[in-house]
Design a protein around this motif. Structure first.
Motif, PDB file in Angstrom:
ATOM      1  N   THR A  71     -12.701   1.607 -13.570  1.00 32.37           N
ATOM      2  CA  THR A  71     -14.061   2.173 -12.912  1.00 32.37           C
ATOM      3  C   THR A  71     -14.167   2.183 -11.566  1.00 32.37           C
ATOM      4  O   THR A  71     -13.273   1.613 -10.847  1.00 32.37           O
ATOM      5  CB  THR A  71     -15.158   1.749 -13.587  1.00 32.37           C
ATOM      6  OG1 THR A  71     -15.136   0.316 -13.400  1.00 32.37           O
ATOM      7  CG2 THR A  71     -15.082   2.094 -15.326  1.00 32.37           C
ATOM      8  N   ALA A  72     -15.107   2.565 -10.853  1.00 30.97           N
ATOM      9  CA  ALA A  72     -15.323   2.711  -9.614  1.00 30.97           C
ATOM     10  C   ALA A  72     -15.262   0.858  -8.938  1.00 30.97           C
ATOM     11  O   ALA A  72     -15.980   0.233  -9.387  1.00 30.97           O
ATOM     12  CB  ALA A  72     -16.567   3.340  -9.196  1.00 30.97           C
ATOM     13  N   GLY A  73     -14.648   1.123  -7.772  1.00 24.61           N
ATOM     14  CA  GLY A  73     -14.380  -0.255  -7.204  1.00 24.61           C
ATOM     15  C   GLY A  73     -13.184  -1.020  -7.806  1.00 24.61           C
ATOM     16  O   GLY A  73     -12.957  -2.002  -7.330  1.00 24.61           O
ATOM     17  N   GLN A  74     -12.417  -0.410  -8.658  1.00 23.69           N
ATOM     18  CA  GLN A  74     -11.178  -1.183  -9.290  1.00 23.69           C
ATOM     19  C   GLN A  74      -9.842  -0.336  -8.783  1.00 23.69           C
ATOM     20  O   GLN A  74     -10.024   1.080  -8.605  1.00 23.69           O
ATOM     21  CB  GLN A  74     -11.226  -1.201 -10.711  1.00 23.69           C
ATOM     22  CG  GLN A  74     -12.224  -2.140 -11.201  1.00 23.69           C
ATOM     23  CD  GLN A  74     -12.098  -2.213 -12.693  1.00 23.69           C
ATOM     24  OE1 GLN A  74     -12.462  -1.217 -13.473  1.00 23.69           O
ATOM     25  NE2 GLN A  74     -11.656  -3.338 -13.658  1.00 23.69           N
ATOM     26  N   ALA A  75      -9.033  -0.977  -8.697  1.00 24.67           N
ATOM     27  CA  ALA A  75      -7.543  -0.546  -8.103  1.00 24.67           C
ATOM     28  C   ALA A  75      -6.741  -0.781  -9.328  1.00 24.67           C
ATOM     29  O   ALA A  75      -6.478  -1.635 -10.099  1.00 24.67           O
ATOM     30  CB  ALA A  75      -7.283  -1.071  -6.782  1.00 24.67           C
ATOM     31  N   ILE A  76      -5.504   0.088  -9.404  1.00 26.60           N
ATOM     32  CA  ILE A  76      -4.368  -0.113 -10.065  1.00 26.60           C
ATOM     33  C   ILE A  76      -3.255  -0.352  -9.322  1.00 26.60           C
ATOM     34  O   ILE A  76      -3.028   0.261  -8.094  1.00 26.60           O
ATOM     35  CB  ILE A  76      -4.084   1.183 -10.746  1.00 26.60           C
ATOM     36  CG1 ILE A  76      -5.131   1.771 -11.861  1.00 26.60           C
ATOM     37  CG2 ILE A  76      -2.494   1.174 -11.497  1.00 26.60           C
ATOM     38  CD1 ILE A  76      -4.981   3.050 -12.470  1.00 26.60           C
ATOM     39  N   LEU A  77      -2.497  -1.522  -9.596  1.00 29.06           N
ATOM     40  CA  LEU A  77      -1.219  -1.895  -9.015  1.00 29.06           C
ATOM     41  C   LEU A  77      -0.066  -1.464  -9.655  1.00 29.06           C
ATOM     42  O   LEU A  77      -0.076  -2.339 -10.902  1.00 29.06           O
ATOM     43  CB  LEU A  77      -1.311  -3.066  -8.302  1.00 29.06           C
ATOM     44  CG  LEU A  77      -2.013  -3.334  -7.012  1.00 29.06           C
ATOM     45  CD1 LEU A  77      -3.571  -3.398  -7.170  1.00 29.06           C
ATOM     46  CD2 LEU A  77      -1.705  -5.020  -6.451  1.00 29.06           C
ATOM     47  N   ALA A  78       0.766  -0.711  -9.380  1.00 33.31           N
ATOM     48  CA  ALA A  78       1.883  -0.493 -10.228  1.00 33.31           C
ATOM     49  C   ALA A  78       3.246  -0.592  -9.716  1.00 33.31           C
ATOM     50  O   ALA A  78       3.369   0.002  -8.603  1.00 33.31           O
ATOM     51  CB  ALA A  78       1.524   0.686 -11.224  1.00 33.31           C
ATOM     52  N   GLU A  79       4.142  -0.983 -10.163  1.00 32.29           N
ATOM     53  CA  GLU A  79       5.715  -0.887  -9.849  1.00 32.29           C
ATOM     54  C   GLU A  79       6.417   0.261 -10.413  1.00 32.29           C
ATOM     55  O   GLU A  79       6.416   0.521 -11.715  1.00 32.29           O
ATOM     56  CB  GLU A  79       6.383  -2.141 -10.124  1.00 32.29           C
ATOM     57  CG  GLU A  79       5.855  -3.102  -8.885  1.00 32.29           C
ATOM     58  CD  GLU A  79       6.588  -4.375  -9.001  1.00 32.29           C
ATOM     59  OE1 GLU A  79       7.956  -4.531  -9.261  1.00 32.29           O
ATOM     60  OE2 GLU A  79       6.187  -5.663  -8.460  1.00 32.29           O
ATOM     61  N   ILE A  80       6.963   1.077  -9.978  1.00 31.18           N
ATOM     62  CA  ILE A  80       7.709   2.406 -10.567  1.00 31.18           C
ATOM     63  C   ILE A  80       9.166   2.077 -10.196  1.00 31.18           C
ATOM     64  O   ILE A  80       9.420   1.954  -8.800  1.00 31.18           O
ATOM     65  CB  ILE A  80       7.146   3.669  -9.755  1.00 31.18           C
ATOM     66  CG1 ILE A  80       5.517   3.793  -9.854  1.00 31.18           C
ATOM     67  CG2 ILE A  80       7.871   4.849 -10.379  1.00 31.18           C
ATOM     68  CD1 ILE A  80       4.865   4.735  -9.495  1.00 31.18           C
ATOM     69  N   PRO A  81       9.833   2.019 -11.153  1.00 30.79           N
ATOM     70  CA  PRO A  81       9.791   2.366 -12.414  1.00 30.79           C
ATOM     71  C   PRO A  81       9.001   1.205 -13.214  1.00 30.79           C
ATOM     72  O   PRO A  81       9.261  -0.120 -12.584  1.00 30.79           O
ATOM     73  CB  PRO A  81      11.029   2.810 -13.145  1.00 30.79           C
ATOM     74  CG  PRO A  81      12.011   2.295 -12.254  1.00 30.79           C
ATOM     75  CD  PRO A  81      11.618   2.044 -10.843  1.00 30.79           C
ATOM     76  N   GLY A  82       8.250   1.308 -14.154  1.00 30.32           N
ATOM     77  CA  GLY A  82       7.621   0.221 -14.948  1.00 30.32           C
ATOM     78  C   GLY A  82       7.177   0.428 -16.256  1.00 30.32           C
ATOM     79  O   GLY A  82       6.724   1.935 -16.229  1.00 30.32           O
ATOM     80  N   SER A  83       6.841  -0.669 -16.905  1.00 23.57           N
ATOM     81  CA  SER A  83       6.342  -0.197 -18.604  1.00 23.57           C
ATOM     82  C   SER A  83       4.919  -0.059 -18.232  1.00 23.57           C
ATOM     83  O   SER A  83       3.975  -1.119 -18.287  1.00 23.57           O
ATOM     84  CB  SER A  83       6.722  -1.098 -19.342  1.00 23.57           C
ATOM     85  OG  SER A  83       6.335  -0.918 -20.636  1.00 23.57           O
ATOM     86  N   HIS A  84       4.255   1.045 -17.784  1.00 28.85           N
ATOM     87  CA  HIS A  84       2.934   1.432 -17.609  1.00 28.85           C
ATOM     88  C   HIS A  84       2.563   2.890 -17.869  1.00 28.85           C
ATOM     89  O   HIS A  84       3.305   3.610 -17.781  1.00 28.85           O
ATOM     90  CB  HIS A  84       2.584   1.040 -16.215  1.00 28.85           C
ATOM     91  CG  HIS A  84       2.921   1.650 -15.351  1.00 28.85           C
ATOM     92  ND1 HIS A  84       3.982   1.215 -14.580  1.00 28.85           N
ATOM     93  CD2 HIS A  84       2.498   3.016 -14.657  1.00 28.85           C
ATOM     94  CE1 HIS A  84       4.320   1.980 -13.491  1.00 28.85           C
ATOM     95  NE2 HIS A  84       3.458   3.194 -13.496  1.00 28.85           N
TER      96      HIS A  84
END
Length: 293
Positions: A71-84
Motif C-alpha cells: 500500500t501507499a508508503g511501501q516499497a518493493i525490493l526485488a532482484e531479477i531474476p528471482g522467485s517473486h
C-alpha cells in the motif's frame, strides 16, 4: 514536483576506463488493469535490482511463500531474476500508482543487500525521506531528458542506494526507536562516563540480563555498551584536550580511565591519533573535533 508518466530506459555505452553504476530504467505508472503482472523468473532482462514505491492504491507482491499487500508508503525490493511476482489485484478499489527504478547490481549490490537484510523486501518509507525524494527526482529528470550521459546516471544510482542504506542505519540508531531500557542504558553511560561502569552494574540498572542488554544495545546503537562508553569518553576527552590545559593524566582521570597509558591506547584506537597529537595538531590537518558514525 511533476512526475511524467511513462518508462524511461537508458542504454549508454560502457566506459572502458571507469567503473560506473548503471541505471537501466526509471518510471512512473498508474495501473488499473488486472492483466498487469510481472514474474521474476520469466524476465530475460536481468540481472537487475527493482525499487518500486507505491504512492497510492495497492498491489500484491509474492516472494517465496510470502504474500504482501503493498500500500501507499511501501516499497518493493526485488532482484531479477528471482522467485517473486508482483501484480495488480482484481479486487483493488483504486489504481496502483507507483514510482520505479531498475539498475544493474554492479558496484551497489552490497548496499542493496544490507538494506534488504535490515529493512525487509517490502519496507515502509516516509514519502518525504531522502530515498523517495531521490527516486522522484530521478524519474522527473529522466522525463525531462536531464539524465543525458552515463556519469549523471551513475551518480543518481549511487546517491539513491547510499541514501537507502543510510536511512536504515539512521532509523536503527534513532533514539526514538530505542526501547526504554536501551535509552536508560545510554543515558546512564552518558551521565556516569567518568566512573567505572561494569556490564553487571548497567544490566542491573536497566533490569536486563547481560546477554539481552548487549544484544539489544548493539542492535539499537550499532555499538556494544563498552564501545559506546569509549565513544562518549573520547568525545569528552577531545573537548578537554582542546579547551583546557589539563595534562593527559588529569584528563584520563577526569573521564574515567585508571591511567594515562590506557587512555592513550583507547583514544588512539578510535581516532588514529594520540591525545598529544590531537591537542598539538602535529598531523597534516588540525582537528577541532572528529566525528564518528
Amino acid at each position: 514536483m511533476d512526475i511524467p508518466r511513462g518508462t524511461y530506459g537508458f542504454r549508454f555505452a560502457e566506459d572502458k576506463e571507469l567503473q560506473l553504476c548503471v541505471l537501466f530504467a526509471a518510471g512512473y505508472d498508474s495501473i488499473s488493469d488486472p492483466a498487469y503482472r510481472w514474474d521474476g523468473l520469466e524476465r530475460n532482462d536481468g540481472p537487475l535490482l527493482l525499487f518500486q514505491y507505491t504512492l497510492s492504491g495497492e498491489g500484491v507482491f509474492e516472494s517465496e511463500n510470502r504474500t504482501y499487500r503493498v500500500t501507499a508508503g511501501q516499497a518493493i525490493l526485488a532482484e531479477i531474476p528471482g522467485s517473486h511476482r508482483y501484480y495488480y489485484p482484481a479486487d483493488a478499489a483504486q489504481p496502483w500508482e507507483f514510482l520505479f527504478l531498475l539498475f544493474r547490481p554492479a558496484l551497489i549490490l552490497p548496499h542493496w543487500r544490507k538494506f534488504l537484510r535490515e529493512a525487509g523486501e517490502v519496507p515502509r518509507l516516509p514519502a518525504d525521506c531522502a530515498p523517495v525524494r531521490l527516486a522522484r527526482m530521478i524519474v522527473a529528470d529522466a522525463g525531462a531528458g536531464r539524465i543525458s550521459d552515463p556519469l549523471i546516471a551513475s551518480s543518481s544510482v549511487y546517491q539513491f542506494v547510499t541514501e537507502l542504506t543510510r536511512i536504515q542505519a539512521a532509523t536503527l540508531r534513532d533514539r526514538d526507536n530505542w526501547s526504554e531500557n536501551i535509552r536508560r542504558a545510554a543515558e546512564f553511560i552518558e551521565q556516569h562516563y567518568s566512573q567505572m561502569i561494569s556490564i553487571d552494574q548497567l544490566s542491573e540498572h536497566v533490569s536486563l540480563s547481560k546477554y539481552h542488554l548487549i544484544r539489544r544495545f548493539s542492535a539499537s546503537t550499532g555499538l556494544t555498551p563498552g564501545a559506546y562508553l569509549t565513544r562518549v569518553r573520547t568525545e569528552k576527552a577531545m573537548e578537554l584536550l582542546r579547551g583546557t590545559g589539563l595534562s593527559i593524566e588529569a584528563i584520563a582521570a577526569q573521564i574515567g580511565y585508571s591511567s594515562g597509558s590506557y587512555f592513550i591506547k583507547a583514544f588512539r584506537s578510535l581516532t588514529g591519533l594520540t591525545p598529544g597529537d590531537f591537542r598539538s595538531g602535529d598531523e597534516s590537518l588540525t582537528y577541532r573535533r572528529l566525528f564518528f558514525d
